[in-house]
Design an enzyme around this catalytic site. Sequence first.
Site, PDB file in Angstrom:
ATOM      1  N   LYS A   1       0.836  -1.210   0.000  1.00  0.00           N
ATOM      2  CA  LYS A   1       0.000   0.000   0.000  1.00  0.00           C
ATOM      3  C   LYS A   1       0.867   1.256   0.000  1.00  0.00           C
ATOM      4  CE  LYS A   1      -1.758   2.197   3.351  1.00  0.00           C
ATOM      5  NZ  LYS A   1      -2.279   2.441   4.691  1.00  0.00           N
TER       6      LYS A   1
ATOM      7  N   ASP B   1      -6.307   1.076   0.775  1.00  0.00           N
ATOM      8  CA  ASP B   1      -6.380   1.087   2.236  1.00  0.00           C
ATOM      9  C   ASP B   1      -7.786   0.639   2.640  1.00  0.00           C
ATOM     10  OD1 ASP B   1      -8.065   3.203   1.764  1.00  0.00           O
ATOM     11  OD2 ASP B   1      -7.062   4.577   3.142  1.00  0.00           O
TER      12      ASP B   1
END
Length: 213
Positions: A121, A139
Amino acid sequence: MKKEERYKGVLDWFEANVPVAETELHYDDPYQLLIAVILSAQCTDKRVNMITPALFRDFPTAEVLAASTPEVVFEYIRSVSYPNNKSKHLVGMAKMLMADFGGVVPSDIDELQKLPGVGRKTANVIASVVYNKPAMAVDTHVFRVANRIGLTNNSKTPLETEKELVKNIPEKQIPIAHHWLILHGRYVCVARKPKCEECGLKPWCKYFLKAKI
Ligand code: SF4
């Protein structure tokens, strides 16, 4: 509704209504953004923005940070979540930046993920925000909102969501789409009770259209 129709409706709505969407983390250069994103894991951007000014002031470069210790850095970041791990990651990340990357934040997702504290991420955020690459960081907000709207088909993992979004969003819109979905999840399509009554995405949202039936 066909998937293409849903994607087009959602992206066109964002394009028309949210022409500017950026990270809420404060930073001046790629090194600072990398630190802020590492700190923001399991923590709010607001909290991170409160502590980064002193951190950036006293550790202005990877070289200075690499020469420090986790114990010293801990004192600057003690109010964020997991300060022990994160202080180790920050110093380790700075050491590797100096040793392997000449002090420059890399743009390649695989190279970024070699840095301590940098998962997929975080690597995608850096590639997208700093280098404007078509990378989609997933996320908790992006994951939830994409599933609710029906941009993904009950995706089970962030990686599945990432792949599906990247496949269906035009390349040039991917960097901003990441921010659109995060901000929408943070302020409108919130986790507990989405604010559907004030949401402009109702005509294309699977969750809303199902609830109406
Ligand atoms: S209509 Fe409701 S569920 Fe759908 S995106 Fe908007 S807030 Fe989320």
